[in-house]
Design a protein around this motif. Structure first.
Motif, short mmCIF file in Angstrom:
data_model
loop_
_atom_site.label_atom_id
_atom_site.label_comp_id
_atom_site.label_asym_id
_atom_site.label_seq_id
_atom_site.Cartn_x
_atom_site.Cartn_y
_atom_site.Cartn_z
N GLU A 57 2.21 6.53 11.12
CA GLU A 57 1.85 6.02 12.44
C GLU A 57 1.44 4.54 12.37
O GLU A 57 0.76 4.13 11.43
N ALA A 58 1.86 3.78 13.39
CA ALA A 58 1.49 2.36 13.47
C ALA A 58 1.08 2.02 14.90
O ALA A 58 1.76 2.42 15.86
N ARG A 59 -0.02 1.32 15.03
CA ARG A 59 -0.47 0.79 16.32
C ARG A 59 -0.47 -0.73 16.22
O ARG A 59 -1.17 -1.29 15.39
N LEU A 60 0.29 -1.37 17.08
CA LEU A 60 0.51 -2.81 16.93
C LEU A 60 0.26 -3.56 18.23
O LEU A 60 0.71 -3.16 19.29
N MET A 61 -0.49 -4.64 18.10
CA MET A 61 -0.69 -5.58 19.20
C MET A 61 -0.67 -6.96 18.60
O MET A 61 -1.66 -7.46 18.11
N VAL A 62 0.52 -7.56 18.59
CA VAL A 62 0.68 -8.89 18.00
C VAL A 62 1.47 -9.74 18.96
O VAL A 62 2.60 -9.43 19.29
N SER A 63 0.89 -10.82 19.44
CA SER A 63 1.58 -11.71 20.35
C SER A 63 2.12 -12.91 19.59
O SER A 63 1.89 -13.05 18.39
N GLU A 64 2.80 -13.78 20.28
CA GLU A 64 3.37 -14.97 19.64
C GLU A 64 2.53 -16.20 19.93
O GLU A 64 3.02 -17.33 19.88
N GLU A 65 1.27 -16.03 20.21
CA GLU A 65 0.42 -17.16 20.59
C GLU A 65 0.37 -18.25 19.52
O GLU A 65 0.28 -19.42 19.81
N THR B 70 0.84 -1.19 0.00
CA THR B 70 0.00 0.00 0.00
C THR B 70 0.88 1.25 0.00
O THR B 70 1.19 1.80 1.06
N PRO B 71 1.28 1.74 -1.15
CA PRO B 71 2.24 2.85 -1.23
C PRO B 71 1.75 4.17 -0.65
O PRO B 71 2.57 5.03 -0.32
N SER B 72 0.42 4.36 -0.51
CA SER B 72 -0.11 5.62 0.01
C SER B 72 -0.47 5.54 1.49
O SER B 72 -0.97 6.51 2.06
N LEU B 73 -0.18 4.42 2.13
CA LEU B 73 -0.61 4.20 3.51
C LEU B 73 0.05 5.17 4.48
O LEU B 73 1.26 5.35 4.48
N LEU B 74 -0.78 5.80 5.33
CA LEU B 74 -0.31 6.72 6.35
C LEU B 74 -0.48 6.17 7.76
O LEU B 74 0.29 6.52 8.66
N PHE B 75 -1.49 5.33 7.96
CA PHE B 75 -1.83 4.83 9.29
C PHE B 75 -2.09 3.34 9.22
O PHE B 75 -2.87 2.87 8.40
N LEU B 76 -1.43 2.58 10.11
CA LEU B 76 -1.58 1.13 10.16
C LEU B 76 -1.90 0.71 11.59
O LEU B 76 -1.19 1.06 12.53
N ASP B 77 -2.98 -0.05 11.73
CA ASP B 77 -3.40 -0.54 13.04
C ASP B 77 -3.62 -2.05 12.93
O ASP B 77 -4.50 -2.51 12.21
N ILE B 78 -2.79 -2.82 13.63
CA ILE B 78 -2.92 -4.28 13.63
C ILE B 78 -3.13 -4.75 15.06
O ILE B 78 -2.22 -4.66 15.89
N GLN B 79 -4.33 -5.22 15.34
CA GLN B 79 -4.67 -5.78 16.64
C GLN B 79 -4.93 -7.26 16.41
O GLN B 79 -6.06 -7.66 16.13
N ALA B 80 -3.88 -8.07 16.51
CA ALA B 80 -3.98 -9.45 16.06
C ALA B 80 -3.16 -10.39 16.91
O ALA B 80 -2.09 -10.04 17.39
N THR B 81 -3.68 -11.61 17.05
CA THR B 81 -2.93 -12.66 17.73
C THR B 81 -2.83 -13.92 16.87
O THR B 81 -2.22 -14.90 17.30
#
Length: 282
Positions: free
Chosen positions: A223-231, A197-208
């Protein structure tokens, strides 16, 4: 009777009676133009046929924004009852070929049973499809088909929990929010999430449940908001993600990441040279 916006918040006790009133209102309209349809209700307030009729009416009236939210009072106590084919709301297939639609938000107990082989939403800019079930269509296929039919899409929010890999590629996408978890409605891990996504400004990944990442062309990301565990994967599965977003200025990390950092201390993490704000949250 004329109006361009219909916004409904319905409680269970009034749903059936209210459905009759809404149907009469639609019948009394002198024109079919409807720019905005917003509907929030508990699932047992009315049946799926009412919703299909209202959405179809809005589509015929050149609707520009549709927001549908359906919840179940006991969904927290009995999560397995949330997505049963008998109870969930169905939507008309014409929803995915609406030429005037600019905003589409679908939340909760909705079944997308019929997805066309091609999607044509030429004006759609915002899509928020969370906690929606696709019982007969592989979600991987739907994402590909959906993105190919939305040339102007700028914001996408979605639950991703199918098996296999999910590829999100769009030249104009500016905001991407991904929600995922092992206990989600699809019940499987995402083997790999690919983002181009070459135009991406904001990334939010809330994932397990995402096991691996491939991120390309995100040089404009701020800006990036990340919540990724190793479950559901190896401890270094998130390294590719960090390398791809190392130019960002703002980052928010959950405690799940701190746990991962403790276990990959021997891995060379990239330097975030442009980072001006780091937020840690539980």
């Amino acid at each position: 009777m004329e109006f361009s916006r219909l916004e409904l918040h319905i409680i269970p006790e009034s749903g059936i009676r209210f459905s009759t009133i809404i149907n009469r209102v639609f019948d009394q309209r002198t024109t079919h133009s409807l720019k905005k349809l917003l509907l929030w209700s508990f699932l047992n307030s009315f049946n799926s046929n009412h919703v299909m009729a209202w959405v179809s009416f809005a589509i015929a009236g050149n609707v520009e924004e549709i927001e549908l939210t359906f919840s179940m009072e006991e969904s927290i106590k009995f999560p397995n009852t949330l997505f049963t084919s008998k109870e969930n709301i169905e939507l008309p297939i014409t929803l995915f070929t609406c030429k005037t639609l600019m905003v589409l938000k679908l939340h909760g107990c909705i079944h997308i049973k019929n997805v066309p082989s091609s999607v044509h939403l030429p004006l759609l800019k915002i899509a928020d499809i969370t906690d929606v079930c696709f019982p007969y269509v592989p979600f991987v296929s739907f994402v590909t088909t959906f993105l190919s039919g939305c040339p102007l899409l700028e914001q996408l929010s979605a639950n991703l929990s199918p098996s296999g890999s999910v590829k999100i590629s769009n030249p104009l996408l500016k905001k991407l929010c991904i929600y995922s978890g092992y206990n989600s409605i699809h019940g499987h891990d995402v083997a790999k999430l690919e983002i181009n996504t070459p135009s991406l400004l904001f990334l939010d990944i809330q994932a397990t449940s995402i096991l691996d990442y491939s991120v390309e062309n995100v040089g404009n990301l701020v800006e990036a908001r990340l919540m990724v565990s190793e479950e559901n994967g190896p401890v270094d599965f998130v390294l590719n993600l960090f390398k791809a977003i190392r130019e960002i200025r703002i980052m928010s990390l959950s405690y799940g990441h701190i746990e991962v950092f403790d276990k990959i201390c021997n891995i060379d993490l990239p330097e975030f040279c442009n980072l001006v704000r780091l937020e840690l949250s539980h």
